[in-house]
Design an enzyme around this catalytic site. Sequence first.
Site, PDB file in Angstrom:
ATOM      1  N   SER A 141      48.891  39.634  35.825  1.00 17.22           N
ATOM      2  CA  SER A 141      47.394  39.343  36.165  1.00 17.22           C
ATOM      3  C   SER A 141      47.201  37.922  36.296  1.00 17.22           C
ATOM      4  O   SER A 141      47.692  37.119  35.538  1.00 17.22           O
ATOM      5  CB  SER A 141      46.661  40.197  35.157  1.00 17.22           C
ATOM      6  OG  SER A 141      45.363  39.755  35.328  1.00 17.22           O
TER       7      SER A 141
ATOM      8  N   TYR B  44      43.426  41.785  25.989  1.00 23.96           N
ATOM      9  CA  TYR B  44      44.137  42.091  27.105  1.00 23.96           C
ATOM     10  C   TYR B  44      45.004  40.971  27.811  1.00 23.96           C
ATOM     11  O   TYR B  44      46.282  41.289  28.105  1.00 23.96           O
ATOM     12  CB  TYR B  44      42.997  42.764  28.136  1.00 23.96           C
ATOM     13  CG  TYR B  44      43.691  43.219  29.606  1.00 23.96           C
ATOM     14  CD1 TYR B  44      44.560  44.317  29.735  1.00 23.96           C
ATOM     15  CD2 TYR B  44      43.640  42.245  30.359  1.00 23.96           C
ATOM     16  CE1 TYR B  44      45.269  44.316  30.939  1.00 23.96           C
ATOM     17  CE2 TYR B  44      44.098  42.439  31.658  1.00 23.96           C
ATOM     18  CZ  TYR B  44      45.057  43.535  32.004  1.00 23.96           C
ATOM     19  OH  TYR B  44      45.736  43.706  33.286  1.00 23.96           O
TER      20      TYR B  44
ATOM     21  N   LYS C  96      49.454  40.568  28.514  1.00 24.76           N
ATOM     22  CA  LYS C  96      50.010  40.251  29.781  1.00 24.76           C
ATOM     23  C   LYS C  96      50.824  38.891  29.419  1.00 24.76           C
ATOM     24  O   LYS C  96      52.034  38.862  30.216  1.00 24.76           O
ATOM     25  CB  LYS C  96      49.063  40.138  30.896  1.00 24.76           C
ATOM     26  CG  LYS C  96      48.366  41.266  31.379  1.00 24.76           C
ATOM     27  CD  LYS C  96      49.327  42.536  32.015  1.00 24.76           C
ATOM     28  CE  LYS C  96      48.548  43.703  32.021  1.00 24.76           C
ATOM     29  NZ  LYS C  96      49.607  44.731  32.386  1.00 24.76           N
TER      30      LYS C  96
HETATM   31  P1  NAD Z   1      45.253  52.582  35.566  1.00 25.83           P
HETATM   32  O1  NAD Z   1      44.663  52.663  34.139  1.00 25.83           O
HETATM   33  O2  NAD Z   1      44.822  53.123  36.499  1.00 25.83           O
HETATM   34  O3  NAD Z   1      46.812  53.006  35.497  1.00 25.83           O
HETATM   35  C1  NAD Z   1      47.585  52.704  34.219  1.00 25.83           C
HETATM   36  C2  NAD Z   1      48.240  53.956  34.133  1.00 25.83           C
HETATM   37  O4  NAD Z   1      48.986  53.913  32.804  1.00 25.83           O
HETATM   38  C3  NAD Z   1      47.337  55.388  33.544  1.00 25.83           C
HETATM   39  O5  NAD Z   1      47.563  56.452  34.431  1.00 25.83           O
HETATM   40  C4  NAD Z   1      47.412  55.538  32.311  1.00 25.83           C
HETATM   41  O6  NAD Z   1      47.448  56.977  32.193  1.00 25.83           O
HETATM   42  C5  NAD Z   1      48.898  55.152  32.213  1.00 25.83           C
HETATM   43  N1  NAD Z   1      49.379  54.494  30.649  1.00 25.83           N
HETATM   44  C6  NAD Z   1      48.626  54.187  29.724  1.00 25.83           C
HETATM   45  N2  NAD Z   1      49.092  53.912  28.549  1.00 25.83           N
HETATM   46  C7  NAD Z   1      50.180  54.463  28.831  1.00 25.83           C
HETATM   47  C8  NAD Z   1      51.320  54.985  27.751  1.00 25.83           C
HETATM   48  N3  NAD Z   1      51.450  54.510  26.495  1.00 25.83           N
HETATM   49  N4  NAD Z   1      52.322  55.609  28.093  1.00 25.83           N
HETATM   50  C9  NAD Z   1      52.102  56.288  29.419  1.00 25.83           C
HETATM   51  N5  NAD Z   1      51.492  55.986  30.405  1.00 25.83           N
HETATM   52  C10 NAD Z   1      50.323  55.087  29.946  1.00 25.83           C
HETATM   53  O7  NAD Z   1      45.511  50.839  35.694  1.00 25.83           O
HETATM   54  P2  NAD Z   1      45.753  50.286  37.259  1.00 25.83           P
HETATM   55  O8  NAD Z   1      44.552  49.322  37.649  1.00 25.83           O
HETATM   56  O9  NAD Z   1      46.668  51.117  38.024  1.00 25.83           O
HETATM   57  O10 NAD Z   1      46.654  49.157  36.385  1.00 25.83           O
HETATM   58  C11 NAD Z   1      48.075  49.338  36.506  1.00 25.83           C
HETATM   59  C12 NAD Z   1      48.497  48.006  35.582  1.00 25.83           C
HETATM   60  O11 NAD Z   1      48.146  46.773  36.427  1.00 25.83           O
HETATM   61  C13 NAD Z   1      47.897  47.729  34.194  1.00 25.83           C
HETATM   62  O12 NAD Z   1      49.223  47.369  33.631  1.00 25.83           O
HETATM   63  C14 NAD Z   1      47.235  46.850  34.497  1.00 25.83           C
HETATM   64  O13 NAD Z   1      46.971  46.087  33.193  1.00 25.83           O
HETATM   65  C15 NAD Z   1      47.579  45.767  35.793  1.00 25.83           C
HETATM   66  N6  NAD Z   1      46.580  45.060  36.413  1.00 25.83           N
HETATM   67  C16 NAD Z   1      45.604  45.685  36.797  1.00 25.83           C
HETATM   68  C17 NAD Z   1      44.480  45.215  37.424  1.00 25.83           C
HETATM   69  C18 NAD Z   1      43.286  45.633  38.168  1.00 25.83           C
HETATM   70  O14 NAD Z   1      42.406  44.945  38.176  1.00 25.83           O
HETATM   71  N7  NAD Z   1      43.294  47.093  38.357  1.00 25.83           N
HETATM   72  C19 NAD Z   1      44.798  43.549  37.687  1.00 25.83           C
HETATM   73  C20 NAD Z   1      46.032  43.062  36.989  1.00 25.83           C
HETATM   74  C21 NAD Z   1      46.786  43.709  36.417  1.00 25.83           C
HETATM   75  C1  WQD Z   2      34.520  39.938  39.625  1.00 23.31           C
HETATM   76  C2  WQD Z   2      33.240  39.100  39.863  1.00 23.31           C
HETATM   77  C3  WQD Z   2      31.894  38.980  37.661  1.00 23.31           C
HETATM   78  C4  WQD Z   2      30.703  43.302  37.518  1.00 23.31           C
HETATM   79  C5  WQD Z   2      38.956  41.506  35.869  1.00 23.31           C
HETATM   80  C6  WQD Z   2      39.749  41.118  34.691  1.00 23.31           C
HETATM   81  C7  WQD Z   2      41.261  40.767  35.108  1.00 23.31           C
HETATM   82  C8  WQD Z   2      41.732  41.694  36.329  1.00 23.31           C
HETATM   83  C9  WQD Z   2      40.596  41.968  37.227  1.00 23.31           C
HETATM   84  C10 WQD Z   2      43.265  43.171  34.902  1.00 23.31           C
HETATM   85  C11 WQD Z   2      32.846  38.239  38.616  1.00 23.31           C
HETATM   86  C12 WQD Z   2      30.992  39.839  38.967  1.00 23.31           C
HETATM   87  C13 WQD Z   2      31.294  42.075  37.980  1.00 23.31           C
HETATM   88  C14 WQD Z   2      29.435  43.381  37.554  1.00 23.31           C
HETATM   89  C15 WQD Z   2      29.064  41.419  38.448  1.00 23.31           C
HETATM   90  N1  WQD Z   2      41.877  42.892  35.599  1.00 23.31           N
HETATM   91  N2  WQD Z   2      30.364  41.205  38.552  1.00 23.31           N
HETATM   92  N3  WQD Z   2      28.781  42.387  38.223  1.00 23.31           N
HETATM   93  O1  WQD Z   2      36.365  39.620  35.865  1.00 23.31           O
HETATM   94  O2  WQD Z   2      37.639  38.776  37.977  1.00 23.31           O
HETATM   95  O3  WQD Z   2      38.762  40.270  36.540  1.00 23.31           O
HETATM   96  O4  WQD Z   2      39.520  42.480  36.576  1.00 23.31           O
HETATM   97  O5  WQD Z   2      44.190  42.405  35.013  1.00 23.31           O
HETATM   98  O6  WQD Z   2      42.070  40.706  34.121  1.00 23.31           O
HETATM   99  O7  WQD Z   2      39.414  40.169  33.791  1.00 23.31           O
HETATM  100  O8  WQD Z   2      36.794  41.190  37.757  1.00 23.31           O
HETATM  101  O9  WQD Z   2      35.430  42.559  38.959  1.00 23.31           O
HETATM  102  O10 WQD Z   2      35.135  42.272  36.378  1.00 23.31           O
HETATM  103  O11 WQD Z   2      34.612  40.547  38.242  1.00 23.31           O
HETATM  104  O12 WQD Z   2      28.311  40.366  38.927  1.00 23.31           O
HETATM  105  O13 WQD Z   2      29.039  44.576  37.348  1.00 23.31           O
HETATM  106  O14 WQD Z   2      31.997  40.141  39.894  1.00 23.31           O
HETATM  107  O15 WQD Z   2      30.803  38.297  37.192  1.00 23.31           O
HETATM  108  O16 WQD Z   2      32.228  37.037  39.186  1.00 23.31           O
HETATM  109  P1  WQD Z   2      37.219  39.451  36.991  1.00 23.31           P
HETATM  110  P2  WQD Z   2      35.590  41.995  37.955  1.00 23.31           P
END
Ligand code: NAD
Ligand code: WQD
Length: 334
Positions: free
Chosen positions: A124, A149, A153
């Site tokens: 991330s 979190y 990562k």
């Molecule tokens: P998500 O929660 O939709 O998907 C994660 C999946 O993993 C879920 O289906 C959950 O049931 C499963 N899971 C969790 N713990 C588990 C375990 N112990 N065993 C088996 N399955 C398990 O999340 P997502 O948004 O699809 O994210 C996927 C990956 O990408 C995550 O590692 C997340 O941290 C990373 N990521 C997400 C974002 C984002 O903004 N969505 C941004 C950066 C990184």
């Molecule tokens: C985006 C912008 C908020 C909600 C997070 C995690 C990051 C990654 C992606 C997993 C910011 C603003 C948000 C709201 C708002 N996830 N906002 N009102 O914080 O960039 O990233 O998700 O890895 O690790 O930190 O994403 O969507 O929360 O916010 O004004 O109700 O929207 O302040 O500027 P962020 P976000």
Amino acid sequence: MKILVTGGTGYIGSHTCVELINSGHEVVIVDNLYNSSLDVLDKIETITGVKPKFYKVDILDKEKLEEVFKENKFDAVIHFAGYKAVGESVAIPLTYYENNIAGSINLYQLMKKYEVRNLVFSSSATVYGDDFEVPFKEEYGLGTTTNPYGTTKKMNEMIITDMDKAEPENSSVLLRYFNPIGAHASGLLGEIPNGIPNNLVPYIAQVVAGQRDFLRVWGNDYDTVDGTGVRDYIHVVDLAKAHVKAIEYAASHKGTEVINIGTGKGYSVMQVLKAYEKACGHDIPYQIMERRPGDIAVCYADTAKAEELLGFKAQYDIDEMCEDSYRFTCNLKK
Ligand code: NAD
Ligand code: WQD
């Protein structure tokens, strides 16, 4: 390739399974369904014509996970499974470290035992912390993370890098996602948040669906185009396609590569809100609030390495991201 996808029924995982199948790969999903549901498998089948093999297994349960490795000879693993809520990770850090670190170590140990050398890991942009200037470049390395979190990562990146140094046959691609939003154009797959969404677009979607009264805009006094926070939003289908390129890259190289996946463009909260208003055809109520603790003003990616190594360039713009999110939201209500 035969690819194990952990977390494959989740938001990004399900879209990635579609793109892997469309590219001719065989997909096997492991998920404990903590944050997803079984009907995703039917939706993947409706879109692709193929229902992936599925194991309801928790990656913390190493014995059960080993059964999956015994029954299947994998060429590669894409590792999505994990918890992802920043605020929750501050409240229950041990749960996050257990799931995201101990679970991952189980997986990596089994990959070693069963000689599965190729890995793509969901990292991330959060690992940059607020230490660096935008656009964030991979060569900056790891910053100071601001929540457990993000630290999980960062720790995974360090563990994989050390593991690959010790096992020169390994090949890993650590994808640093920026802000994934949007949904599949079919309206079948998308993000369904658990409880009150933290992220911007899922929150806007719930305001539009009538589940919340208004968007709370966290601060309008940043040094940005309109004072609201700027992020690099990327369509989840673009992100999914990047995974296909990354796993194919991993299979033909050795060592560890860190690669940003974003569009390279930043949009403010108000610009996203306007794009969503265009998609749904009406104004969306909002109120300006205080800044959210831990937020940075601006975050966007340098995308040169993704283009150079993977030949990946995001295709969808912010309007399409909001249109697809809106279509999925409308389908949920049906
Ligand atoms: P998500 O929660 O939709 O998907 C994660 C999946 O993993 C879920 O289906 C959950 O049931 C499963 N899971 C969790 N713990 C588990 C375990 N112990 N065993 C088996 N399955 C398990 O999340 P997502 O948004 O699809 O994210 C996927 C990956 O990408 C995550 O590692 C997340 O941290 C990373 N990521 C997400 C974002 C984002 O903004 N969505 C941004 C950066 C990184
Ligand atoms: C985006 C912008 C908020 C909600 C997070 C995690 C990051 C990654 C992606 C997993 C910011 C603003 C948000 C709201 C708002 N996830 N906002 N009102 O914080 O960039 O990233 O998700 O890895 O690790 O930190 O994403 O969507 O929360 O916010 O004004 O109700 O929207 O302040 O500027 P962020 P976000």
